[in-house]
Design a protein around this motif. Structure first.
Motif, PDB file in Angstrom:
ATOM      1  N   ARG A  20       2.077  -2.280   6.692  1.00 43.60           N
ATOM      2  CA  ARG A  20       1.890  -2.398   5.241  1.00 43.60           C
ATOM      3  C   ARG A  20       3.226  -2.463   4.507  1.00 43.60           C
ATOM      4  O   ARG A  20       3.356  -3.158   3.494  1.00 43.60           O
ATOM      5  N   ALA A  21       4.220  -1.727   5.004  1.00 49.95           N
ATOM      6  CA  ALA A  21       5.538  -1.763   4.366  1.00 49.95           C
ATOM      7  C   ALA A  21       6.155  -3.155   4.464  1.00 49.95           C
ATOM      8  O   ALA A  21       6.663  -3.706   3.476  1.00 49.95           O
ATOM      9  N   THR A  22       6.127  -3.727   5.658  1.00 48.01           N
ATOM     10  CA  THR A  22       6.704  -5.064   5.822  1.00 48.01           C
ATOM     11  C   THR A  22       5.915  -6.101   5.032  1.00 48.01           C
ATOM     12  O   THR A  22       6.505  -6.997   4.414  1.00 48.01           O
ATOM     13  N   GLN A  23       4.598  -5.971   5.008  1.00 47.87           N
ATOM     14  CA  GLN A  23       3.784  -6.943   4.283  1.00 47.87           C
ATOM     15  C   GLN A  23       4.024  -6.850   2.786  1.00 47.87           C
ATOM     16  O   GLN A  23       4.045  -7.870   2.080  1.00 47.87           O
ATOM     17  N   PHE A  24       4.222  -5.634   2.272  1.00 47.13           N
ATOM     18  CA  PHE A  24       4.468  -5.470   0.832  1.00 47.13           C
ATOM     19  C   PHE A  24       5.729  -6.226   0.430  1.00 47.13           C
ATOM     20  O   PHE A  24       5.741  -6.955  -0.568  1.00 47.13           O
ATOM     21  N   ILE A  25       6.819  -6.047   1.196  1.00 49.26           N
ATOM     22  CA  ILE A  25       8.072  -6.721   0.842  1.00 49.26           C
ATOM     23  C   ILE A  25       7.941  -8.231   1.023  1.00 49.26           C
ATOM     24  O   ILE A  25       8.454  -9.011   0.212  1.00 49.26           O
ATOM     25  N   CYS A  55      10.923  -7.241  -4.500  1.00 54.42           N
ATOM     26  CA  CYS A  55      11.153  -5.930  -3.894  1.00 54.42           C
ATOM     27  C   CYS A  55      12.159  -6.027  -2.749  1.00 54.42           C
ATOM     28  O   CYS A  55      11.965  -6.775  -1.798  1.00 54.42           O
ATOM     29  N   ASP A  56      13.229  -5.231  -2.851  1.00 48.49           N
ATOM     30  CA  ASP A  56      14.251  -5.165  -1.806  1.00 48.49           C
ATOM     31  C   ASP A  56      14.257  -3.816  -1.090  1.00 48.49           C
ATOM     32  O   ASP A  56      14.648  -3.726   0.066  1.00 48.49           O
ATOM     33  N   VAL A  57      13.840  -2.788  -1.807  1.00 50.68           N
ATOM     34  CA  VAL A  57      13.768  -1.420  -1.276  1.00 50.68           C
ATOM     35  C   VAL A  57      12.416  -0.857  -1.661  1.00 50.68           C
ATOM     36  O   VAL A  57      11.949  -1.055  -2.796  1.00 50.68           O
ATOM     37  N   LEU A  58      11.785  -0.123  -0.744  1.00 50.83           N
ATOM     38  CA  LEU A  58      10.413   0.320  -0.977  1.00 50.83           C
ATOM     39  C   LEU A  58      10.218   1.782  -0.605  1.00 50.83           C
ATOM     40  O   LEU A  58      10.683   2.240   0.436  1.00 50.83           O
ATOM     41  N   GLY A  59       9.524   2.502  -1.472  1.00 48.57           N
ATOM     42  CA  GLY A  59       9.028   3.837  -1.171  1.00 48.57           C
ATOM     43  C   GLY A  59       7.529   3.845  -1.375  1.00 48.57           C
ATOM     44  O   GLY A  59       6.988   3.041  -2.141  1.00 48.57           O
ATOM     45  N   CYS A  60       6.826   4.749  -0.690  1.00 51.63           N
ATOM     46  CA  CYS A  60       5.374   4.777  -0.791  1.00 51.63           C
ATOM     47  C   CYS A  60       4.901   6.144  -1.291  1.00 51.63           C
ATOM     48  O   CYS A  60       5.694   7.056  -1.525  1.00 51.63           O
TER      49      CYS A  60
END
Length: 300
Positions: free
Chosen positions: A108-113, A119-124
């Motif tokens: 899900r993290a890779t798909q979100f970016i 989005c370059d940096v992601l937190g959940c």
């Protein structure tokens, strides 16, 4: 992962005397790697002396283990992991040992970016072990919102350092910083910013890094579309004193670096904020917290 395979993700984990937590973290991570179905490089930096490294050698052959001769702390330890990583990786994930990911987390993290235009940096979304939501993102500190934060008036800030309202965490949004317990980003961000500032030992280092990331016009996003469990403070032995002390130390360094003209004013504000908390906890009979803030006053 085959040694010649280019990883989709490089996961970097620093551990310090958290053998049981680290094993649980790695067990959950392996399920998420298998669910992703693409190559993942996992690097663990063993900062402690409790035998975690030996267990990793015996049970986790898929993990690249680094064993420095001393406790490097969080910033230096993660930077060591970056140096040892495959430089062709697409993404980096900086993960705490006290974090339990779900099988679908990496996917899900890779798909979100990939789906995002910016989005370059992601937190959940983070939740505590008992299921409660943990605030895990906010706005970057500046002299104004720091004054409100230190005086306990965050709720009056339009850009609070630490938002507490549940609705803030109920939708995707661009933010100033996300918590370092789960910090997912493109390789380009790491290459351009050179990782963590090693003047930090632990706590506030992700906020400072996010400041440099923002300065280079990369975008940081928070999403509640997937969640992980964070056994908060477990990596510090649930010691409330060390995190608070190091957070204040880190805040002072951050403000002096980015707002040097406000240095004296910020020192006074932080002193009053700590003194206010010491007084309040003393009056309500919370000797533990009062003692912590009393000790912090000695160096503020």
């Amino acid at each position: 992962m085959h040694k010649d395979a280019t990883p989709e993700i490089t996961v970097i984990i620093c551990t310090y005397n958290t053998k049981g937590l680290t094993c649980e973290c790695l067990d959950k991570l392996k399920k998420s790697i298998d669910y992703l179905g693409r190559p993942v490089e996992t690097i663990v930096i063993e900062n402690g002396m409790d035998g975690t490294g030996n267990v990793i050698k015996d049970k986790y052959s898929w993990v690249k283990l680094l064993e420095p001769a001393e406790n490097l702390g969080f910033a230096k330890g993660n930077n060591l992991g970056i140096k040892a990583s495959n430089k062709r990786t697409k993404y980096y994930l900086f993960l705490n040992t006290d974090v339990l990911v779900a099988p679908e987390t990496l996917s899900r993290a890779t798909q979100f970016i990939k789906d995002s235009e910016s989005c370059d940096v992601l937190g959940c979304r983070l939740k505590f072990g008992d299921g409660r939501m943990q605030p895990s993102a906010g706005f970057l500190p500046d002299p104004f919102n720091t004054v409100l934060w230190m005086l306990g008036l965050d709720r009056f800030s339009v850009r609070p350092v630490h938002p507490r309202q549940k609705q803030f965490f109920e939708k995707d949004r661009q933010v100033g910083w996300v918590m370092g317990a789960f910090l997912f980003m493109k390789r380009e961000v790491v290459e351009k910013t050179k990782g963590f500032d090693e003047n930090f030992f632990m706590y506030m280092e992700e906020v400072e890094w996010c400041r440099r990331i923002n300065n280079l016009k990369f975008e940081i996003w928070y999403t509640p579309s997937f969640e992980i469990t964070h056994l908060d403070k477990a990596s510090s032995g649930f010691d409330k004193g060390k995190p608070l002390t190091r957070e204040i130390q880190g805040l002072k360094y951050y403000l002096k670096r980015y707002y040097p003209n406000y240095d004296l004013m910020m020192k006074v504000v932080i002193w009053f904020g700590v003194a206010e908390r010491w007084l309040i906890f003393s009056l309500i009979g919370d000797k533990l917290r009062a003692g912590i803030y009393h000790d912090i006053l000695k160096f503020v």
